[in-house]
Enzyme design. Structure first.
Site, mmCIF file in Angstrom:
data_model
loop_
_atom_site.group_PDB
_atom_site.id
_atom_site.type_symbol
_atom_site.label_atom_id
_atom_site.label_comp_id
_atom_site.label_asym_id
_atom_site.label_seq_id
_atom_site.Cartn_x
_atom_site.Cartn_y
_atom_site.Cartn_z
ATOM 1 N N ASP B 7 0.885 -1.170 0.000
ATOM 2 C CA ASP B 7 0.000 0.000 0.000
ATOM 3 C C ASP B 7 0.921 1.217 0.000
ATOM 4 O O ASP B 7 1.456 1.595 1.041
ATOM 5 C CB ASP B 7 -0.881 -0.026 1.253
ATOM 6 C CG ASP B 7 -1.864 1.134 1.277
ATOM 7 O OD1 ASP B 7 -2.198 1.676 0.202
ATOM 8 O OD2 ASP B 7 -2.296 1.505 2.380
ATOM 9 N N GLU B 68 -1.263 -1.115 -4.795
ATOM 10 C CA GLU B 68 -2.529 -0.393 -4.945
ATOM 11 C C GLU B 68 -2.401 0.606 -6.089
ATOM 12 O O GLU B 68 -1.436 1.364 -6.177
ATOM 13 C CB GLU B 68 -2.911 0.341 -3.658
ATOM 14 C CG GLU B 68 -4.280 0.981 -3.780
ATOM 15 C CD GLU B 68 -4.798 1.548 -2.459
ATOM 16 O OE1 GLU B 68 -4.980 0.769 -1.514
ATOM 17 O OE2 GLU B 68 -4.982 2.762 -2.387
ATOM 18 N N ASP B 141 -2.579 0.975 7.022
ATOM 19 C CA ASP B 141 -1.790 0.713 5.812
ATOM 20 C C ASP B 141 -1.307 -0.736 5.774
ATOM 21 O O ASP B 141 -1.208 -1.340 4.704
ATOM 22 C CB ASP B 141 -0.555 1.629 5.752
ATOM 23 C CG ASP B 141 -0.905 3.054 6.084
ATOM 24 O OD1 ASP B 141 -0.954 3.880 5.170
ATOM 25 O OD2 ASP B 141 -1.137 3.336 7.267
#
Lengths: 172, 172
Positions: B7, B68, B141
């Site tokens: 992430d 992501e 996260d």
């Protein structure tokens, strides 16, 4: 002082190497573009950019790298790729301990043309004049990379003069 | 199949390693965060992210890396740093020939919770349940990185099943 200017982009990264100091004539060492194939996945294209920029640094051993500062406001469609390419440019230089500076498009335009709102043609014309070239470098990304390097030499020079003056003042 | 989910972020990159296959229980191998000091220049912070992610790949040897996908629409203030960090994540994997996949936040939420509009708490709760953890990984996260890895295993699995079915059909 030898500066590598990088105008980041996923499809085309403009690259230009300029030598010079404030108050002395500038000299273009080399100019070009690192291209990637839009048909490839982004990760693969970023690796191509990394390898391409590494080759430029290896060959020209710049004292500093100047990268265009990317803003999220304009060009929303392409800004993510531009940001990713700029990240690669910064890392390639910073991991070799080469100082990295970011300059905004307005700063670059103002440095070479006197106006932060100069258009592409004006920037190209001024780069051509300042580096005493026979024609404006093409594509525009290449001319922009040279403008970035010139901007860095002049701003960096001004910065050093200020710091020197402050040091002299402090040591009195 | 072992997947490293990332992430991306300039201040915090969530990282999570998950092992599993479609239709089999998932196993969390490791989870954590790569942090950078906001006081440092961006170029230096990106190098810290590069070194941090390289260490995770070295240690866990993932078969794939799931990152992501960053959009320019949301979080305009931080999106440039996020895009730069995602570029570094992609390059670190791709230059080692590790397959890189991008998944959108909606795809990840839908994969773990059944809804593309699930909130952080829901994603955290589902990650905790799916990986049979005692508590939700913190910070968010880190949980998001695990969710990315899970999403990739399940989507990758579905993708492989479709490809296998097509191959079987073609070879009849």
């Amino acid at each position: 002082m030898r500066v590598l200017g990088i105008d980041p982009g996923l499809t085309r990264c403009g690259v230009g190497v300029v030598e010079g100091d404030v108050g002395r004539p500038l000299r273009m060492v080399d100019v070009g573009v690192v291209r990637t194939d839009p048909a490839l996945p982004v990760a693969r294209r970023l690796v191509t950019i990394e390898k391409g920029l590494e080759a430029w640094i290896e060959e020209h051993r710049p004292d500093a790298v100047a990268v265009e500062r990317v803003f999220s406001q304009h060009n929303v469609r392409t800004v993510m790729g531009t940001a990713q390419a700029s990240g690669i440019a910064m890392v390639v230089a910073a991991r070799r301990e080469i100082p990295v500076a970011l300059h905004t498009p307005s700063e670059v335009k103002a440095a070479v043309s006197g106006s932060g709102r100069a258009d592409k043609a004006q920037v190209g014309a001024m780069v051509t004049r300042l580096l005493r070239l026979e024609a404006a470098p093409k594509p525009a990304d290449a001319a922009d990379a040279l403008a970035l390097a010139i901007c860095h030499i002049w701003r960096g020079g001004a910065q050093s003069r200020i710091e020197n003056a402050l040091q002299r003042a402090a040591s009195r």
